[in-house]
Design a protein around this motif. Structure first.
Motif, PDB file in Angstrom:
ATOM      1  N   MET B 190      16.413 -27.663 -45.143  1.00 51.85           N
ATOM      2  CA  MET B 190      16.584 -26.850 -46.333  1.00 51.85           C
ATOM      3  C   MET B 190      15.557 -27.243 -47.395  1.00 51.85           C
ATOM      4  O   MET B 190      15.856 -27.400 -48.575  1.00 51.85           O
ATOM      5  CB  MET B 190      18.019 -26.977 -46.884  1.00 51.85           C
ATOM      6  CG  MET B 190      18.558 -25.652 -47.446  1.00 51.85           C
ATOM      7  SD  MET B 190      20.155 -25.783 -48.283  1.00 51.85           S
ATOM      8  CE  MET B 190      21.279 -25.137 -47.076  1.00 51.85           C
ATOM      9  N   ASP B 231      11.608 -25.442 -43.912  1.00 54.21           N
ATOM     10  CA  ASP B 231      12.178 -24.247 -43.292  1.00 54.21           C
ATOM     11  C   ASP B 231      12.362 -23.077 -44.240  1.00 54.21           C
ATOM     12  O   ASP B 231      13.015 -22.107 -43.902  1.00 54.21           O
ATOM     13  CB  ASP B 231      13.512 -24.591 -42.635  1.00 54.21           C
ATOM     14  CG  ASP B 231      14.474 -25.253 -43.613  1.00 54.21           C
ATOM     15  OD1 ASP B 231      14.247 -25.163 -44.828  1.00 54.21           O
ATOM     16  OD2 ASP B 231      15.444 -25.860 -43.154  1.00 54.21           O
ATOM     17  N   GLU B 283      13.310 -31.700 -40.209  1.00 58.10           N
ATOM     18  CA  GLU B 283      14.228 -31.664 -39.078  1.00 58.10           C
ATOM     19  C   GLU B 283      13.509 -31.269 -37.794  1.00 58.10           C
ATOM     20  O   GLU B 283      12.931 -30.192 -37.696  1.00 58.10           O
ATOM     21  CB  GLU B 283      15.392 -30.724 -39.376  1.00 58.10           C
ATOM     22  CG  GLU B 283      16.350 -31.344 -40.394  1.00 58.10           C
ATOM     23  CD  GLU B 283      17.462 -30.419 -40.845  1.00 58.10           C
ATOM     24  OE1 GLU B 283      18.415 -30.922 -41.429  1.00 58.10           O
ATOM     25  OE2 GLU B 283      17.365 -29.217 -40.619  1.00 58.10           O
ATOM     26  N   LEU B 397       7.527 -26.569 -35.960  1.00 56.82           N
ATOM     27  CA  LEU B 397       8.855 -26.007 -35.648  1.00 56.82           C
ATOM     28  C   LEU B 397       9.135 -26.291 -34.178  1.00 56.82           C
ATOM     29  O   LEU B 397       8.371 -25.871 -33.303  1.00 56.82           O
ATOM     30  CB  LEU B 397       8.872 -24.499 -35.896  1.00 56.82           C
ATOM     31  CG  LEU B 397      10.150 -23.753 -35.483  1.00 56.82           C
ATOM     32  CD1 LEU B 397      11.356 -24.248 -36.262  1.00 56.82           C
ATOM     33  CD2 LEU B 397       9.982 -22.251 -35.678  1.00 56.82           C
ATOM     34  N   THR B 398      10.212 -26.994 -33.918  1.00 54.40           N
ATOM     35  CA  THR B 398      10.448 -27.517 -32.573  1.00 54.40           C
ATOM     36  C   THR B 398      11.833 -27.134 -32.062  1.00 54.40           C
ATOM     37  O   THR B 398      12.692 -26.667 -32.808  1.00 54.40           O
ATOM     38  CB  THR B 398      10.361 -29.053 -32.589  1.00 54.40           C
ATOM     39  OG1 THR B 398      11.509 -29.554 -33.315  1.00 54.40           O
ATOM     40  CG2 THR B 398       9.093 -29.534 -33.284  1.00 54.40           C
ATOM     41  N   TYR B 401      14.532 -28.725 -34.113  1.00 54.36           N
ATOM     42  CA  TYR B 401      14.962 -28.087 -35.363  1.00 54.36           C
ATOM     43  C   TYR B 401      16.137 -27.154 -35.064  1.00 54.36           C
ATOM     44  O   TYR B 401      17.148 -27.146 -35.778  1.00 54.36           O
ATOM     45  CB  TYR B 401      13.829 -27.290 -36.011  1.00 54.36           C
ATOM     46  CG  TYR B 401      14.307 -26.562 -37.253  1.00 54.36           C
ATOM     47  CD1 TYR B 401      14.343 -27.195 -38.486  1.00 54.36           C
ATOM     48  CD2 TYR B 401      14.776 -25.256 -37.181  1.00 54.36           C
ATOM     49  CE1 TYR B 401      14.822 -26.557 -39.617  1.00 54.36           C
ATOM     50  CE2 TYR B 401      15.268 -24.608 -38.304  1.00 54.36           C
ATOM     51  CZ  TYR B 401      15.285 -25.258 -39.520  1.00 54.36           C
ATOM     52  OH  TYR B 401      15.778 -24.621 -40.626  1.00 54.36           O
ATOM     53  N   VAL B 402      15.987 -26.376 -34.016  1.00 53.16           N
ATOM     54  CA  VAL B 402      17.041 -25.422 -33.650  1.00 53.16           C
ATOM     55  C   VAL B 402      18.312 -26.169 -33.249  1.00 53.16           C
ATOM     56  O   VAL B 402      19.418 -25.842 -33.703  1.00 53.16           O
ATOM     57  CB  VAL B 402      16.569 -24.500 -32.510  1.00 53.16           C
ATOM     58  CG1 VAL B 402      17.692 -23.553 -32.098  1.00 53.16           C
ATOM     59  CG2 VAL B 402      15.328 -23.725 -32.936  1.00 53.16           C
ATOM     60  N   ARG B 403      18.141 -27.211 -32.429  1.00 50.44           N
ATOM     61  CA  ARG B 403      19.301 -27.964 -31.968  1.00 50.44           C
ATOM     62  C   ARG B 403      20.067 -28.559 -33.157  1.00 50.44           C
ATOM     63  O   ARG B 403      21.288 -28.422 -33.273  1.00 50.44           O
ATOM     64  CB  ARG B 403      18.867 -29.096 -31.024  1.00 50.44           C
ATOM     65  CG  ARG B 403      20.029 -29.898 -30.431  1.00 50.44           C
ATOM     66  CD  ARG B 403      19.545 -31.066 -29.581  1.00 50.44           C
ATOM     67  NE  ARG B 403      18.642 -31.951 -30.306  1.00 50.44           N
ATOM     68  CZ  ARG B 403      19.015 -32.798 -31.274  1.00 50.44           C
ATOM     69  NH1 ARG B 403      20.292 -32.869 -31.631  1.00 50.44           N
ATOM     70  NH2 ARG B 403      18.129 -33.550 -31.889  1.00 50.44           N
ATOM     71  N   ASN B 405      20.126 -27.634 -36.254  1.00 49.21           N
ATOM     72  CA  ASN B 405      20.716 -26.677 -37.189  1.00 49.21           C
ATOM     73  C   ASN B 405      21.674 -25.688 -36.560  1.00 49.21           C
ATOM     74  O   ASN B 405      22.353 -24.946 -37.263  1.00 49.21           O
ATOM     75  CB  ASN B 405      19.610 -25.956 -37.944  1.00 49.21           C
ATOM     76  CG  ASN B 405      19.016 -26.867 -38.984  1.00 49.21           C
ATOM     77  OD1 ASN B 405      19.716 -27.305 -39.885  1.00 49.21           O
ATOM     78  ND2 ASN B 405      17.746 -27.196 -38.837  1.00 49.21           N
TER      79      ASN B 405
END
Lengths: 410, 410
Positions: B190, B231, B283, B397-398, B401-403, B405
């Motif tokens: 964030m 992000d 992140e 962006l990896t 990051y998705v995992r 969040n």
């Protein structure tokens, strides 16, 4: 009044359904696979035409060529489209190549160059392999047809990382004549407000004044294609092009025609279906996210807030994880730069209230989880601060988005 | 003139290095793990204080309380910080809880409530577990110390999804006295321009006028913390707080003091090191991305363009994939909404030229791949359109990051 009463959806209809249009597509070698990568639409008469383009400063060469063609007469006979190469940031050679595509397409289809629009999508900054393009263009006449297969080949040829083709057709009655409006589109990544790596083509057999068509395509784009976002990026190549053959025989449509509202609603519906399909097919997406904002100080303000929510990486990740993390929604609302009363915000996920008067509501986490695992997630925000409304569409942020974009060129 | 000549870095220094400051941290039970989640800094004298806050409309309760304390006197004795709960969107109860934190901290540290600032970070929309917080606060005096361990426990306590603590200390000579400036920060997701889920604390033993400190903290934030993005999201809780004990004995610093430039440079350096550390620890990040823009029509314009590039999901994904996809950089520049000459842009990746005069340069793909696999990637853009410059920092962006969040709350 539901818009459904004004028109009906034509199942299986595509860009060749309106009278006067042929389409086709083939593989000429711009894509590394054997998928189609070159296509065209041809109208048997001069079609009244209108377009909207990317707002990106670096407009690709085909955008200039199409603008040039439309400036000549506001009618078109054909559009030629390639995927696999965006012909963007390619300098004078790229411009010459785009003009050559126009010239060669005009020649094989028997029309004049200024009757032809050009659209491209794919990698930025590489010169077109013009030998392959030229050879492909010479093969176009043989594959153009008025049937569904022609439309199918066209739809396939314009895709890049898209997983599914995007098409729609509606019909309505104007002046006792059946009028059809159909559309095809592509777009999967680099999708953001104000046009994106998005190509859209609308055909109709309505007779319509060019000014009316231009203003309609602009207004419809503002509330449909410009309200979707996949990743916040806006491409150099976006184009939405509408062609109207006039062959349905209605009296020329303008804003004063008694059936204008019906036509405009049908046209917007075509744009909205295509826009939603692009958002749902966003790179790596597993679900469509629809954000409805009401109670904003104006429609423009509502649009800005809806787009901020639907574009938030944190909201998108939470949707992927089926996590009812409304704190991220409120954080997105609060940073949108629009007037908001921090004490009066209601948020629903579908029918589930999660925030009322800006205060958390205890909700059933299992119910929320089940809802968020569906294939469409609606985030409904009422700001209670005015009359402005808007709807935006996007998708979740997934591992596959990263995978697809970590190595797109290679 | 290198800034390095104006000050020197104090290895291992943290917020307790400047004279007059104690710090400490402990675990009170707001985090599910046993990591520290409550901490404080205490100054043995009233410290001149200044702060900047989130621009998010939904400011968390502790922001209001800190503003209240600073409005009372422009000095502070202490700041209490918790992680694990942001105390945002928690209504009247949240505000009461933040005031209670201030009151209880003042009591156990023997200062008055308006001498205490409060900061929180963590999940939005859940009430604070005040029994745990109160019990933690009562334990603070026992863990506060002037040594490095106190600072270490403080730094650990303010982290959320951060992987590493972020601290820095510099020293310089003013009026023949050694002055130290130290900082600690947290922030990982964030994170976006105009403050983010970012907490920063700067301590110094310099004597400084409160107006000068307020204007310095604002200016330094504009070119450091406000130039990072992880992000694109901006939190409800951001705060950067500076406290100056004055115990080094220099003459009060203002913009007119002969050593002002050195002090300001040292202060900015502290902010920049912390900001870069936050970006690098974004992140899921594997590398720091530094975007330098020059040749813009103004510094403000350069900042907008640099932030658009560093915030682009497509650019970030390409950096993760070590893909020299400069087309995405040009697309980001073109959609930033700033004046750009589309014919004059140069882009380098580190020292490797990839675009000159907006035209592709043939480069060694292996060399580019090797460069992009490094732990810092510099994207250098010269617009050749003016004198404006800016630098922004972000990360790739990896999948992680998705995992991280997709299931932060759960």
């Amino acid at each position: 009044m539901g818009v459904a009463s004004l028109f009906k959806v034509v199942e299986g209809g595509s860009v060749t359904a309106p009278k006067g249009f042929k389409a086709g597509g083939l593989h000429c070698g711009l894509k590394k696979t054997t998928r189609n990568d070159l296509a065209a639409i041809l109208c048997e008469v001069p079609a009244v035409a209108a377009a909207v383009y990317t707002t990106n400063v670096f407009q690709a060469a085909p955008i200039k060529v199409t603008q040039d063609s439309l400036a000549a007469s506001r009618t078109l006979r054909a559009v030629v489209v390639n995927s696999g190469n965006a012909n963007a940031c390619t300098g004078k050679q790229g411009e010459a190549d785009a003009y050559a595509m126009r010239e060669e397409t005009a020649k094989v289809l028997g029309v004049s160059p200024s009757d032809v629009a050009v659209a491209s999508t794919g990698v930025i900054g590489e010169l077109m392999k013009m030998d392959r393009v030229s050879s492909g263009i010479s093969g176009l006449p043989a594959v153009m047809s008025t049937d569904e297969d022609g439309a199918e080949q066209f739809c396939q040829a314009i895709l890049t990382t898209d997983l599914v083709k995007k098409e729609v057709c509606v019909s309505l009655v104007i002046d006792d004549r059946e009028v059809k409006i159909a559309g095809a589109a592509k777009g999967s990544g680099m999708i953001h407000p104000n046009m994106a790596t998005m190509l859209g083509f609308v055909t109709t057999d309505a007779a319509i004044h060019p000014d009316a068509l231009q203003s309609l395509i602009k207004d419809a784009t503002d509330v449909t294609f410009n309200m979707i976002t996949v990743d916040g990026d806006t491409s150099t190549n976006d184009m939405l092009l509408a062609m109207a053959s006039g062959l349905s025989g209605n009296k020329e449509l303008t804003e004063k025609h008694p059936d204008w509202d019906g036509f405009a609603a049908a046209f917007r519906h075509v744009c909205q279906v295509l826009a939603q399909a692009i958002a749902r097919d966003g790179e790596g997406a597993t679900r469509l996210v629809e954000v409805e904002v009401s109670g904003a100080v104006s429609d423009l303000s509502a649009r800005a807030i809806a787009k901020t929510i639907v574009g938030s990486s944190l909201v998108k990740s939470a949707v992927f994880g089926a996590d009812a993390n409304w704190g991220r929604i409120i954080a997105a609302i609060g940073r949108a730069g629009e007037p908001v009363n921090p004490e009066t915000v209601d948020i629903h996920l579908g029918e589930i209230a999660v925030l009322t008067g800006s205060k958390p509501v205890t909700f059933d986490e299992d119910e929320a989880l089940a809802y968020l695992k569906g294939d469409t997630v609606r985030i409904v925000v009422d700001l209670k601060n005015g009359e402005g409304t808007a709807t935006a569409w996007g998708c979740d942020l997934t591992y596959d988005y990263v995978r697809i974009n970590a190595a797109y060129r290679t």
